[in-house]
Design a protein around this motif. Sequence first.
Motif, PDB file in Angstrom:
ATOM      1  N   TYR A 211      36.441  36.536  53.030  1.00 49.93           N
ATOM      2  CA  TYR A 211      36.962  37.600  52.185  1.00 49.93           C
ATOM      3  C   TYR A 211      37.335  37.025  50.822  1.00 49.93           C
ATOM      4  O   TYR A 211      37.665  35.857  50.710  1.00 49.93           O
TER       5      TYR A 211
ATOM      6  N   LEU B  75      45.962  38.240  55.953  1.00 50.50           N
ATOM      7  CA  LEU B  75      44.867  37.309  56.223  1.00 50.50           C
ATOM      8  C   LEU B  75      45.380  36.006  56.829  1.00 50.50           C
ATOM      9  O   LEU B  75      44.743  35.432  57.722  1.00 50.50           O
TER      10      LEU B  75
ATOM     11  N   GLN C  76      42.235  34.235  59.046  1.00 49.58           N
ATOM     12  CA  GLN C  76      40.907  34.434  58.473  1.00 49.58           C
ATOM     13  C   GLN C  76      40.754  33.650  57.169  1.00 49.58           C
ATOM     14  O   GLN C  76      41.672  33.629  56.354  1.00 49.58           O
TER      15      GLN C  76
ATOM     16  N   TYR D 267      39.644  32.979  53.366  1.00 51.02           N
ATOM     17  CA  TYR D 267      39.494  33.855  52.207  1.00 51.02           C
ATOM     18  C   TYR D 267      39.600  33.046  50.929  1.00 51.02           C
ATOM     19  O   TYR D 267      40.142  31.938  50.915  1.00 51.02           O
TER      20      TYR D 267
ATOM     21  N   LEU E  48      40.050  43.850  47.751  1.00 45.93           N
ATOM     22  CA  LEU E  48      39.472  42.962  48.755  1.00 45.93           C
ATOM     23  C   LEU E  48      37.964  43.151  48.698  1.00 45.93           C
ATOM     24  O   LEU E  48      37.469  44.275  48.786  1.00 45.93           O
TER      25      LEU E  48
ATOM     26  N   VAL F 172      34.574  42.683  50.546  1.00 46.02           N
ATOM     27  CA  VAL F 172      34.054  42.499  51.896  1.00 46.02           C
ATOM     28  C   VAL F 172      32.551  42.721  51.846  1.00 46.02           C
ATOM     29  O   VAL F 172      32.103  43.839  51.538  1.00 46.02           O
ATOM     30  N   ASP F 173      31.785  41.700  52.098  1.00 45.32           N
ATOM     31  CA  ASP F 173      30.326  41.804  52.063  1.00 45.32           C
ATOM     32  C   ASP F 173      29.847  42.433  50.761  1.00 45.32           C
ATOM     33  O   ASP F 173      28.964  43.302  50.764  1.00 45.32           O
TER      34      ASP F 173
ATOM     35  N   ILE G 279      43.792  48.257  52.753  1.00 43.38           N
ATOM     36  CA  ILE G 279      43.211  46.940  53.030  1.00 43.38           C
ATOM     37  C   ILE G 279      43.859  46.312  54.258  1.00 43.38           C
ATOM     38  O   ILE G 279      43.169  45.813  55.160  1.00 43.38           O
TER      39      ILE G 279
ATOM     40  N   LEU H 291      41.939  45.463  57.751  1.00 36.67           N
ATOM     41  CA  LEU H 291      41.892  44.122  58.344  1.00 36.67           C
ATOM     42  C   LEU H 291      42.434  44.124  59.769  1.00 36.67           C
ATOM     43  O   LEU H 291      41.864  43.488  60.666  1.00 36.67           O
TER      44      LEU H 291
ATOM     45  N   ARG I 167      39.799  45.847  61.906  1.00 38.17           N
ATOM     46  CA  ARG I 167      38.582  45.041  62.015  1.00 38.17           C
ATOM     47  C   ARG I 167      38.766  43.856  62.959  1.00 38.17           C
ATOM     48  O   ARG I 167      37.842  43.480  63.679  1.00 38.17           O
ATOM     49  N   HIS I 168      39.952  43.277  62.958  1.00 40.04           N
ATOM     50  CA  HIS I 168      40.192  42.095  63.776  1.00 40.04           C
ATOM     51  C   HIS I 168      40.990  42.388  65.046  1.00 40.04           C
ATOM     52  O   HIS I 168      41.318  41.466  65.808  1.00 40.04           O
TER      53      HIS I 168
END
Length: 195
Positions: free
Chosen positions: A2, A19, A24, A26, A50, A52-53, A63, A67, A70-71
Motif C-alpha cells: 500500500y 496498517l 501490512q 506500506y 491510500l 491500492v493497486d 480507508i 483495510l 480486506r484483511h
Amino acid sequence: MYTVIGTGRSRAFRVLWMLEELGQPYEHVNAAPRSEGVTAVNPAGKVPVLIVDGTPVLDSTAIVQFLADRHGAFTHPAGTLARARQDSLTQFLLDEFDAALWLAARHTFVLPEELREAGIKNSLRWEFERAQHTLVARMGEGPFIMGAEMTVPDILLGHCLDWALGAKFPIVEHRLSEFQAQMRARPAYQRAAAR
C-alpha cells in the motif's frame, strides 16, 4: 504493498496505525494537504489517500474500514448486529468527536483569518464534553469501545483523543483517559507515531 499519502499529524495517522496493527507493508508519502502530490490523486487535495493497486481510496474512515474488511481483522462481519453496533459507534465518533475537532481546527488555522470565529470553540468544547459522557455510557465491558475486541472505532477514538489534547479540548471522562493511555502503549501505535 500500500501507499499512504498524508502527513502523520493528520487523519493519515489513522491509516498508518491500522496498517501497523495489521502488519501490512506500506510506503508512506509525507505530503501536506493540497500539495501537488495530493491533488494529483484527490482533486479536493485532502489527506489521507491510500493507493491500492493503482487506485486511490479516500477518507480516513473509509480507508480504515476497507483495510479491516480486506484483511478480516478489527471489524465484525457485515450484516451482523455486532457490525451494526460497530458502524453506529463509528458514526457517533465522526459526528460528535471528529466533527467538533475539525470545526475547531477550521476556525483556528484552516479558514482565511477574516472568516474565523474564535468564540465557536467554547461551544465545541461543551459539545465534546457531553459526547464523552454519552460515549462512556455506550461502551462495552472490557478495554475497548465494544468490549473485549479492538475494532475500527478504537482507532478513530484513539486518534480523536490525541487530537483533542493538541487542540486543548479536555478529556473529562477518566475511562477515556485510561483508554487513550492504553492505545498509546500499543506497539503498532508507537510504530505509526515514530513515522
